[in-house]
Design a protein around this motif. Sequence first.
Motif, PDB file in Angstrom:
ATOM      1  N   LYS A 187      17.439  -5.614  61.663  1.00 44.43           N
ATOM      2  CA  LYS A 187      18.719  -5.089  61.185  1.00 44.43           C
ATOM      3  C   LYS A 187      19.576  -4.604  62.357  1.00 44.43           C
ATOM      4  CE  LYS A 187      17.131  -3.632  56.598  1.00 44.43           C
ATOM      5  NZ  LYS A 187      16.961  -2.481  55.671  1.00 44.43           N
ATOM      6  N   VAL A 188      18.924  -4.092  63.386  1.00 40.42           N
ATOM      7  CA  VAL A 188      19.646  -3.636  64.575  1.00 40.42           C
ATOM      8  C   VAL A 188      20.352  -4.815  65.250  1.00 40.42           C
ATOM      9  CG1 VAL A 188      19.402  -2.663  66.889  1.00 40.42           C
ATOM     10  CG2 VAL A 188      18.126  -1.677  64.999  1.00 40.42           C
ATOM     11  N   LEU A 189      19.648  -5.932  65.373  1.00 41.01           N
ATOM     12  CA  LEU A 189      20.217  -7.100  66.039  1.00 41.01           C
ATOM     13  C   LEU A 189      21.323  -7.746  65.215  1.00 41.01           C
ATOM     14  CD1 LEU A 189      16.990  -8.817  67.451  1.00 41.01           C
ATOM     15  CD2 LEU A 189      18.601  -7.348  68.655  1.00 41.01           C
ATOM     16  N   GLU A 190      21.214  -7.635  63.898  1.00 40.97           N
ATOM     17  CA  GLU A 190      22.185  -8.281  63.016  1.00 40.97           C
ATOM     18  C   GLU A 190      23.415  -7.420  62.746  1.00 40.97           C
ATOM     19  OE1 GLU A 190      19.850  -9.139  59.600  1.00 40.97           O
ATOM     20  OE2 GLU A 190      18.911 -10.945  60.462  1.00 40.97           O
ATOM     21  N   ARG A 213      16.371  -6.379  75.132  1.00 38.84           N
ATOM     22  CA  ARG A 213      15.868  -7.745  75.295  1.00 38.84           C
ATOM     23  C   ARG A 213      16.925  -8.766  74.898  1.00 38.84           C
ATOM     24  NH1 ARG A 213       9.764  -8.630  73.186  1.00 38.84           N
ATOM     25  NH2 ARG A 213      10.278 -10.633  74.113  1.00 38.84           N
ATOM     26  N   HIS A 214      17.597  -8.492  73.793  1.00 36.52           N
ATOM     27  CA  HIS A 214      18.580  -9.430  73.251  1.00 36.52           C
ATOM     28  C   HIS A 214      19.816  -9.536  74.147  1.00 36.52           C
ATOM     29  CE1 HIS A 214      20.925 -11.620  70.284  1.00 36.52           C
ATOM     30  NE2 HIS A 214      21.872 -10.701  70.343  1.00 36.52           N
ATOM     31  N   ILE A 215      20.317  -8.415  74.636  1.00 36.83           N
ATOM     32  CA  ILE A 215      21.574  -8.384  75.385  1.00 36.83           C
ATOM     33  C   ILE A 215      21.367  -8.680  76.866  1.00 36.83           C
ATOM     34  CG2 ILE A 215      23.472  -6.878  76.119  1.00 36.83           C
ATOM     35  CD1 ILE A 215      23.168  -5.430  73.399  1.00 36.83           C
ATOM     36  N   LEU A 216      20.309  -8.142  77.458  1.00 38.17           N
ATOM     37  CA  LEU A 216      20.092  -8.284  78.901  1.00 38.17           C
ATOM     38  C   LEU A 216      19.150  -9.432  79.254  1.00 38.17           C
ATOM     39  CD1 LEU A 216      19.683  -4.506  79.841  1.00 38.17           C
ATOM     40  CD2 LEU A 216      21.752  -5.908  80.004  1.00 38.17           C
ATOM     41  N   GLY A 217      18.298  -9.822  78.305  1.00 39.11           N
ATOM     42  CA  GLY A 217      17.286 -10.828  78.600  1.00 39.11           C
ATOM     43  C   GLY A 217      16.099 -10.224  79.322  1.00 39.11           C
TER      44      GLY A 217
END
Length: 325
Positions: free
Chosen positions: A79-82, A118-122
């Motif tokens: 839910k955080v990522l979405e 992880r999602h934004i920075l890789g």
Amino acid sequence: MQDQNLVTVALDGTGGDNVDARSVASAVRFALVLNPSLRVLVFGSQKLKQALSQEKIDAKRYEFFSAPECIPQDEDPRKVLEGYYNSAMRKAIEAVRDKKADVVVSSGGTGPLVALSRHILGTIDNMRPALCARIPAGPEKYSLMLDLGANAQSKSKDLLSFALLGNAAYKVMYKEEHPRVCVLNVGSERNKGNPLVKEGRDLIEQVKRINCCGFVEADKLFTDEADVIVTDGFTGNVALKAAEGVASAFLNAPGIKKFFSKLARPDWLVPWQYNGSLLLGVDGLVVKSHASAGKEAVAVALAGTVKLARLNLIDSIKEELKKSV
């Protein structure tokens, strides 16, 4: 034009649930006093904006950005990522991605922080990120311990990743060519422990550039037995919180006992001096502040990022990891 000598920190000013805006504003002021080379980008609510203005901070030292959404501490990572596109945590991490800040500091939930970072920075070399804390090991001596809760479950190959990351970080931070790397276990004997720690140790020993010194027990965490202490996230989090609980019991002892407990406790063992855990393995500097940390501890976490940024830690870790292949 921004002063090139300043280090810019993006602060998640909401943290998690029920964060006191006045305490956050006070921490920002305190951090700016502690380190003149610090500049802070503060993301948060209008209430925080008002609290900052009441602190009468030099306007050149900080900038406020409205980010009204607050991510609950225990929110589901999916839910955080979405969603939560206007959250302070997301905006602060994006500031690092966009090179507007050198490092992000957040006292928000671990799950949301790890997922968004992880999602934004890789990640670096597809490694599993781990929370890494500097823990006291004596006067002017420190160990790095990871993972402290970024992962609820870990495999033996993850322990190897943690060892590689911790080993590289220690070399950069403390200029030690051969850090002593140990795996946290219930005993120091080679045949002790569950399959996870045994297999993890075996994998770590196969990397020639790592000075693997076997196992270390929990009662040796603060005794300079190891420079890098490797463990899975569940065990590491339990071990560190147990230690914090003991320290808190001494700090909050009643009556005359508090006086004697203070005399018995070394100055280097005061917990708030060590607030701020690095999320190693993501491609950017991310610092997790303790959710219940007081303003002094948050200020220490903010001010301490200046040294990390100037070490060029991420690029240095990448270079060190190439040598371990």
